[in-house]
Design an enzyme around this catalytic site. Structure first.
Site, PDB file in Angstrom:
ATOM      1  N   TYR A 191     -44.251  99.700 -12.290  1.00  0.00           N
ATOM      2  CA  TYR A 191     -45.304 100.387 -11.545  1.00  0.00           C
ATOM      3  C   TYR A 191     -46.618 100.081 -12.256  1.00  0.00           C
ATOM      4  O   TYR A 191     -46.801 100.443 -13.419  1.00  0.00           O
ATOM      5  CB  TYR A 191     -45.053 101.897 -11.498  1.00  0.00           C
ATOM      6  CG  TYR A 191     -44.006 102.306 -10.496  1.00  0.00           C
ATOM      7  CD1 TYR A 191     -44.373 102.777  -9.234  1.00  0.00           C
ATOM      8  CD2 TYR A 191     -42.650 102.220 -10.796  1.00  0.00           C
ATOM      9  CE1 TYR A 191     -43.414 103.150  -8.306  1.00  0.00           C
ATOM     10  CE2 TYR A 191     -41.689 102.580  -9.880  1.00  0.00           C
ATOM     11  CZ  TYR A 191     -42.078 103.043  -8.638  1.00  0.00           C
ATOM     12  OH  TYR A 191     -41.118 103.402  -7.717  1.00  0.00           O
TER      13      TYR A 191
ATOM     14  N   HIS B 185     -39.545 106.654   3.627  1.00  0.00           N
ATOM     15  CA  HIS B 185     -39.554 105.802   2.434  1.00  0.00           C
ATOM     16  C   HIS B 185     -38.414 106.175   1.512  1.00  0.00           C
ATOM     17  O   HIS B 185     -38.221 107.344   1.173  1.00  0.00           O
ATOM     18  CB  HIS B 185     -40.885 105.957   1.697  1.00  0.00           C
ATOM     19  CG  HIS B 185     -40.928 105.241   0.377  1.00  0.00           C
ATOM     20  ND1 HIS B 185     -41.004 103.867   0.270  1.00  0.00           N
ATOM     21  CD2 HIS B 185     -40.887 105.704  -0.897  1.00  0.00           C
ATOM     22  CE1 HIS B 185     -41.018 103.521  -1.009  1.00  0.00           C
ATOM     23  NE2 HIS B 185     -40.944 104.621  -1.729  1.00  0.00           N
TER      24      HIS B 185
END
Length: 387
Positions: free
Chosen positions: A88, A272
């Site tokens: 990330y 998601h």
């Protein structure tokens, strides 16, 4: 050449074409069609493939962009992507001086660097919610690094969210996402999730999101509401499960404090999950009575996460109980891919799963809303300011 069939043939052996994702498998022969050999799909000249699509899509979307709109590109800067499974990456930047005046975001879309389509899993743009004059370090590095400045932790209000397979998202003409203004801290942050399961080195990436903004304000302010589950290991799926289901609730106490008295109108939704998710549904309960489902995908794929405009707006009231949960107790498993290696959970979801000895990556629901009439609400994920 055209092929037609009923959406639902009532034959238990036929695939039902539903509102969610359809996996279309196709093949073509050498031709011509009037010869037996020409229609064979087993020869050397056969072309074949698979395409994911939402066949029952809302096609009545006004894609008009105002003439005074301009593009604000929020991109990573030649990131040397680590040779690890999951990264990330956070990139803090300052918006241009034009946004000292309030604008509306009327459209946003991904800008994935060519050749990196399989690397960039999803991206989000966050606003740093701090005092207008507060400086934010222009941090660029792993989001979970120990040297990330604590002050950037306030960069968490979602402005835009994109995931694999999503097309540009266009706001309805009645609303736009507010950005800028006299009380707007000028710092935003791009977060990119890189999925590198082969631990390949040498990736360099400058992907990002383009916000199309306009100084002409629309009647209503839009925002993003996130529903679902937490980023915690308690969402792990026990080993040896033939199926597993997790449910996230946005309870009445939350909607009563975060949703204005007049409610909000939901006009778009993105389901998601991470790699293990295969089925997601969002139910809507109001005062003990279940209303029509807000969004469902029984054939969900992490590689096709569109932000879908609803066919009609759905009103959420403070007394409502939107949740990601199954409609029936026998709903098959949704988190069933044992390849998931990490426990990070996207900020919202409902899913289920099969054998997994590792914690199961979870998923989320991103709901695009506007307040009508314009009111102020900034809790429980609903963001709105008077236009």
């Amino acid at each position: 050449f055209a092929f037609r069939r009923l959406f639902d043939t009532c034959d238990p052996h036929d695939y039902v074409i539903e509102e969610g994702t359809t996996h279309v498998v196709w093949a073509t022969g050498d031709g011509p069609l009037f010869k037996v050999d020409g229609v064979s799909v087993l020869g050397e000249g056969t072309r074949r493939g698979m395409q994911r699509a939402q066949l029952l899509k809302n096609v009545h979307v006004d894609d008009h962009v105002p003439a005074d709109a301009w593009a604000l590109d929020v991109r990573a800067a030649r990131v040397q992507v680590p040779a690890v499974d999951t990264t990330y990456w956070c990139h803090v930047t300052k918006v241009p001086r034009q946004l000292t005046r309030k604008h509306h975001v009327v459209k946003y879309e991904a800008m994935v660097q060519r050749g990196n389509e399989g690397l960039v899993h999803h991206m989000e743009v966050f606003h740093c919610e701090a005092a207008v004059a507060e400086y934010m370090p222009l941090y660029r590095g792993p989001c979970f690094a120990t040297d990330r400045p604590d002050s950037t932790r306030v960069c968490k209000r979602v402005l835009a969210a994109w995931a694999m397979g999503a097309k540009p998202f266009i706001y309805p003409k009645e609303a736009g996402l507010p950005i800028g203004g006299a009380d707007f801290n000028p710092y935003i942050m791009l977060e990119v999730h890189y999925n590198n399961p082969e631990n390949k080195s040498g990736w360099v990436d400058s992907s990002g999101i383009r916000l199309t903004v306009s100084p002409t304000l629309r009647p209503n302010d839009g925002g993003v509401m996130e529903l679902g589950l937490e980023y915690t290991d308690k969402m792990a799926i026990p080993p040896g499960q033939p199926r597993f289901q997790l449910t996230g609730f946005c309870i009445a106490e939350c909607t009563e404090s975060g949703v204005p008295a007049g409610g909000v109108l939901v006009f778009g939704s993105q389901l998601h999950t991470h790699l293990t998710g295969v089925r997601v549904v969002t139910r809507h309960v109001r005062a003990g009575r279940e209303l029509p489902e807000l969004n469902r995908d029984d054939h969900y794929s992490t590689h096709f996460q569109e932000i879908r405009r609803l066919k009609r707006p759905v009103q959420i009231l403070p007394v409502g109980l939107p949740m990601t949960a199954p409609p029936h107790p026998h709903l098959p498993g949704l988190c069933n891919d044992p390849r998931e290696r990490h426990a990070r959970i996207a900020p919202a979801a409902r899913w289920v799963g099969q054998p997994a000895t590792q914690p199961c990556g979870t998923g989320g629901l991103y709901v695009d809303v506007w307040v009508h009439p314009p009111l102020f609400g900034r809790r429980a994920g609903v963001y709105s300011n008077p236009a």
